[in-house]
Write a protein that holds these residues in place. Structure first.
Motif, PDB file in Angstrom:
ATOM      1  N   HIS A 188       9.673   6.214  -6.532  1.00  0.00           N
ATOM      2  CA  HIS A 188       8.102   6.240  -7.031  1.00  0.00           C
ATOM      3  C   HIS A 188       7.800   7.783  -7.360  1.00  0.00           C
ATOM      4  O   HIS A 188       8.182   8.891  -6.550  1.00  0.00           O
ATOM      5  N   ILE A 194       5.644  10.743  -7.260  1.00  0.00           N
ATOM      6  CA  ILE A 194       4.778  11.211  -6.339  1.00  0.00           C
ATOM      7  C   ILE A 194       4.005  12.501  -6.708  1.00  0.00           C
ATOM      8  O   ILE A 194       3.094  12.796  -5.881  1.00  0.00           O
ATOM      9  N   ASN A 239      10.018  10.433  -5.047  1.00  0.00           N
ATOM     10  CA  ASN A 239      10.199  10.045  -3.568  1.00  0.00           C
ATOM     11  C   ASN A 239      11.634   9.837  -3.378  1.00  0.00           C
ATOM     12  O   ASN A 239      12.413   9.022  -4.252  1.00  0.00           O
ATOM     13  N   SER A 260       0.839   4.416  -8.777  1.00  0.00           N
ATOM     14  CA  SER A 260       0.015   4.159  -7.509  1.00  0.00           C
ATOM     15  C   SER A 260       0.366   4.882  -6.459  1.00  0.00           C
ATOM     16  O   SER A 260      -0.296   5.020  -5.481  1.00  0.00           O
ATOM     17  N   TYR A 261       1.438   5.649  -6.428  1.00  0.00           N
ATOM     18  CA  TYR A 261       2.194   6.278  -5.171  1.00  0.00           C
ATOM     19  C   TYR A 261       1.987   7.647  -5.407  1.00  0.00           C
ATOM     20  O   TYR A 261       2.366   8.553  -4.559  1.00  0.00           O
ATOM     21  N   LYS A 316       0.715  11.359  -4.984  1.00  0.00           N
ATOM     22  CA  LYS A 316       0.123  12.181  -4.044  1.00  0.00           C
ATOM     23  C   LYS A 316      -0.201  13.603  -4.398  1.00  0.00           C
ATOM     24  O   LYS A 316      -1.200  13.891  -3.857  1.00  0.00           O
ATOM     25  N   ASN A 361      -3.021   7.466  -2.313  1.00  0.00           N
ATOM     26  CA  ASN A 361      -2.344   8.199  -1.750  1.00  0.00           C
ATOM     27  C   ASN A 361      -2.692   9.553  -2.051  1.00  0.00           C
ATOM     28  O   ASN A 361      -1.850  10.426  -1.184  1.00  0.00           O
ATOM     29  N   THR A 377      12.153   5.734  -2.206  1.00  0.00           N
ATOM     30  CA  THR A 377      11.607   4.580  -3.085  1.00  0.00           C
ATOM     31  C   THR A 377      11.756   4.982  -4.717  1.00  0.00           C
ATOM     32  O   THR A 377      11.335   4.183  -5.466  1.00  0.00           O
TER      33      THR A 377
END
Length: 908
Positions: free
Chosen positions: A76, A78, A71, A113-114, A116, A139, A74
């Motif tokens: 993270h 994704i 991302n 955990s993020y 997608k 997510n 952030t």
């Protein structure tokens, strides 16, 4: 891939939407979070990666690693895209396996955990279960686990992915290791929470243990646009449904299940459907008129439901957006008038498949209404008559298949307007008339042409000798079509051919040597059989892709060419080839499986290099002038099953090395000069079914192990040899023995009493004729040869020996016997009255023995008996009236005490 694989990846537009909207912009400057990098490295360690696809996974910034996106704001992770880049289907599975990820999926991934987007498709996890921790990615918008050999029960934790819009669990696989495992679901409760789902593919996921109300769980997915449930082993489908929830459905695939019912009515409430696949579901009943409600339908596949259909109707013509319609392999009846009458001039139909139904009548002129059609398949029906002139209106047509019908008319000149035609298949009809240049001159796109006819009037290609067509063919298949007698220019210029099949096309010319050299290096199939082509073949031809050669039944002469190919099948029989077979034939054709050189003028010795061809299965060299000894170099091969060297001048012993061929089934060595005993090594060939050693100089006793070892023996022919001793009782053992010919030898003693144990000869059916036909065809015999040999089925011939004693009573148990010849022996005693039990007997010859007593009245009850010879015995009394149909005195002559017609001596 399976038949629907091309539809499998159809949500590309939706996928792009997910990538750009759901994931947000991806920033090359994003910096990796340490905990996520460590999680990815642990994940990498548990994987196998033979092609090194994850070699970029090193260094601190995991956001720049292959298959990973972070991302922008952030940092993270994704997106994790580890889809196998392999695109070759089943074409090169070694390349697929080399590019697969495998091993274990580490729980360390749960740290992302993020996430997608997760794609692990087209890899090989060898039957591993789908990890339950995947349900923790709250997510997740996109999850693709297809084609990756997962198995076991789908974890219900996937129901926690409430944001999921794309879920692909398609469970078929390229992997051999995963073929024995299956992915399944015992319940579908977890689906209820996936309210955002737009795409769901559970193809090949076994749902046979799910309750019969399986449909209600999918019905709750109101956002669903595409649902694929192909090959899910579903056994039933509700005919009605109270309330349809997934009305936004655009694509529905229920193919390859076992519904065994009518098409359900609730389907016609899905008015947003654009694609509907109902293949192989055993639907039955007539075509519902309610299909007219599906106004948005563009693709409809109802093929292979066998009992579905009834009379074909015009309902589909009301679907203005319909582009592809497949109704093939069903039970449709009637003609095409009403069906075509339902289509308007502005229809959008591009593909129409109606093959393998029971449609009949003529193809009507109204066919011209389908102006946009690119694919028309009407094969395997009962259409008759000509191709309609309106065919010329289908100017967009690329594929036309009218094969396997009863069409018996002409091909119209309007056919020449099909300038976009690529594939033409008109085989197995009865075409007549002529094809002239105007039929062909505009077919500039034509690549594949197939026309065969069984009409005695033939279809004639009437084009000028030097005409050069506008097309360059890749394959041609013509049979019983007259293109000769010259080898025409329009064929000579075809230099891109990969498959040639010209059977009985009337060519009696020589073929220019340069034509063979012009053949595409990609040619795989070359058939020029049943013509009168003469001349020599070029001695050299290097064509590594050529796999099948059939030049049989022509007038080719000269030596066998030294063609270097990877051909597996070569038919050169029934020509005038002469000289020796190339000594290095095993090197020239190392992949040879079937070779027929029979009925030529070949001479010299049989090359020993045949023994070195490990793939060799059938070798036929019969009816030539080969001399010398048969090579004794055969070694262990589990594929070689038939050899025929009959009708040559071979000498010496039967090779003992035949005993090293455990798969040998057919051994045909008749009409040569083999001597010595039948080699004991043959007992190792326990699968022998057909032995023909007639017309040689074999001596010694008939080995008892022939009856002990060869339990599947179908034919044993030893006529005209020098074999001695008794007929061993073990010969009664083979239960499948249908042809037994021991005639013209020096066998002595009695006919074995156990002869009634030949159970195959006790059968009155004729189911074994196909076996003999298969044998003749495998050895490339002609129909006449089959017809001659088939008369010997269910036959015993022991004539011309020194057998003594009487006819065993058990012979009358062989109620399926057609032919019995015991003539020219020293047999005696009475002819049993039970001989009338041989109801199928057609030929009976007991002549030149010492039989006595009267002729049994029961012989007259044998309705199939057409040949009878009782001459030169000691029979007496009146000839039964029922046998007087044999009005030739030769049948009864040489029995001084016989009287009555047709003999001149009257009975007292």
């Amino acid at each position: 891939m399976k038949t629907t694989t091309k539809n499998y990846f159809k949500s590309l537009c939706f996928l792009l939407f997910l990538i750009n909207v759901c994931l947000g912009a991806e920033n090359l400057n994003a910096k990796c979070i340490d905990t996520e990098r460590e999680a990815l490295l642990v994940f990498k360690k548990t994987l196998t990666d033979p092609s090194g696809r994850l070699s970029s996974w090193e260094g601190k910034d995991c956001c720049n690693w292959s298959g990973i996106k972070c991302n922008n704001r952030t940092s993270h992770v994704i997106k994790l895209n580890l889809r196998n880049p392999y695109t070759g289907g089943f074409g090169d599975l070694s390349a697929y396996e080399n590019s697969c990820l495998g091993g274990k999926i580490s729980p360390s991934l749960a740290s992302l955990s993020y996430l997608k987007y997760l794609d692990l498709s087209l890899n090989d996890f060898k039957g591993a279960q789908i990890p339950e921790f995947l349900g923790g990615f709250r997510n997740l918008v996109y999850l693709n686990l297809s084609f990756s050999s997962f198995s076991g029960i789908i974890p219900s934790q996937l129901g926690n992915l409430s944001n999921l819009r794309y879920l692909d669990l398609f469970a078929d696989s390229f992997s051999v290791s995963g073929s024995s495992s299956e992915l399944r679901a015992d319940n579908l409760h977890w689906l209820s929470s996936l309210s955002s789902l737009k795409y769901l593919n559970m193809g090949y996921v076994k749902l046979n243990n799910v309750s019969q109300d399986w449909l209600q769980y999918f019905n709750k997915l109101s956002s669903l646009v595409e649902l694929r449930l192909q090959f899910c082993d579903l056994k039933s489908i509700p005919q009605t449904f109270p309330s349809i929830g997934f009305t936004s459905l655009s694509v529905l695939d229920l193919s390859d299940n076992s519904f065994n019912s009518a098409i359900p009515q609730w389907l016609f409430s899905l008015t947003s459907l654009k694609e509907l696949y109902l293949v192989w579901n055993f639907f039955s009943g007539p075509v519902p008129d309610e299909f007219s409600k599906l106004k948005s339908l563009e693709i409809l596949d109802l093929s292979n439901n066998i009992d579905f259909g009834g009379k074909i109707s015009g309902v589909f013509g009301s679907l203005d957006k319909l582009r592809i319609l497949d109704l093939s392999a069903n039970g449709l009846t009637g003609d095409l008038h009403e069906f075509l009458g339902g289509f308007s001039d502005n229809n959008n139909l591009l593909s129409l498949r109606l093959g393998s139904n029971s449609l009949s009548g003529e193809v009507p002129e109204s066919l011209g209404v389908l102006r946009n059609l690119k694919n028309l398949e009407l094969s395997s029906n009962s259409f008759f008559g000509s191709i309609p002139k309106s065919i010329g209106k289908l100017s967009a047509l690329q594929k036309l298949d009218l094969s396997y019908n009863k069409m018996n008319g002409r091909i119209p000149e309007s056919f020449g307007q099909l300038s976009n035609l690529v594939d033409l298949n008109l085989i197995e009809n009865s075409w007549t008339g002529t094809l002239v240049e105007s039929h062909l001159v505009n077919l500039k796109s034509l690549e594949n042409i197939q026309i065969t006819t069984d009409s005695p009037r033939y279809l004639i290609f009437d084009v000028s000798k030097n005409w050069v067509p506008p097309f360059r063919l890749k394959s041609i298949n013509l049979e019983n079509c007259r293109v000769g007698p010259a080898f025409p220019m329009w064929l000579q210029v075809q230099s891109e051919l990969t498959s040639v099949r010209l059977i009985n096309v009337g060519i009696s010319d020589t073929i220019p040597e340069e034509w063979f050299s012009k053949l595409s290096a990609q040619i795989t199939y070359l058939v020029l059989s049943n013509n009168q082509i003469k001349g020599k073949l070029p001695n050299q031809l290097v064509s590594p892709n050529l796999r099948f050669i059939d030049l049989s039944s022509n007038h080719f002469n000269g030596p066998i060419p030294h063609w270097s190919t990877n051909a597996s099948t070569v038919y050169l029989q029934d020509n005038s080839f002469s000289g020796p077979v190339p000594e290095n034939i095993g090197t020239l054709m190392p992949d040879l499986q079937i070779l027929h050189l029979s009925s030529n003028r070949l001479s010299g010795t049989i090359p020993s290099s045949f023994c070195d061809i490990e793939s060799l299965q059938i070798l036929s060299l019969k009816s030539n002038h080969f001399s010398g000894q048969l090579p004794n170099c055969w070694h262990h091969s589990f594929m070689f099953w038939a050899i025929d060297v009959s009708n040559n001048n071979l000498t010496g012993k039967i090779p003992t090395s035949f005993g090293l061929l455990p798969s040998l089934s057919v051994l045909l060595l008749s009409n040569n000069h083999f001597d010595g005993e039948i080699p004991s090594s043959l007992r190792n060939c326990s699968g022998l079914t057909s032995i023909d050693l007639r017309g040689n100089k074999l001596s010694g006793n008939l080995p008892s192990w022939i009856g002990e070892r060869f339990q599947s023996l179908f034919m044993l022919q030893l006529h005209s040899n020098l074999l001695t001793g008794p007929i061993p009782e073990q010969l009664c053992n083979p239960e499948n023995l249908h042809i037994l010919d021991l005639s013209e030898n020096k066998f002595s003693g009695a006919i074995p009493k156990c002869i009634g144990n030949l159970t195959s000869l006790a059968s009155s059916n004729r189911n074994s004729e196909p076996f003999l036909r298969l044998l003749i065809i495998a050895m490339k015999g002609r129909t006449a040869e089959y017809n001659k040999t088939v008369s010997d089925i269910y036959g015993i011939n022991l004539s011309g020996n020194n057998l003594t004693g009487g006819i065993p009573d058990d012979v009358t148990k062989l109620t399926g016997l057609r032919s019995l010849n015991l003539s020219r022996n020293q047999l005696s005693g009475k002819i049993t009255e039970k001989i009338g039990e041989l109801k199928k007997l057609e030929i009976l010859d007991l002549s030149q023995n010492h039989f006595s007593g009267s002729i049994p009245e029961t012989l007259a009850s044998l309705n199939y008996l057409v040949e009878l010879n009782l001459s030169y015995n000691n029979l007496e009394g009146k000839i039964p009236e029922g046998l007087q149909k044999f009005n030739d005195q030769a049948v009864f002559i040489g029995n001084p005490s016989l009287c009555g017609a047709p003999l001149p001596r009257k009975c007292p």
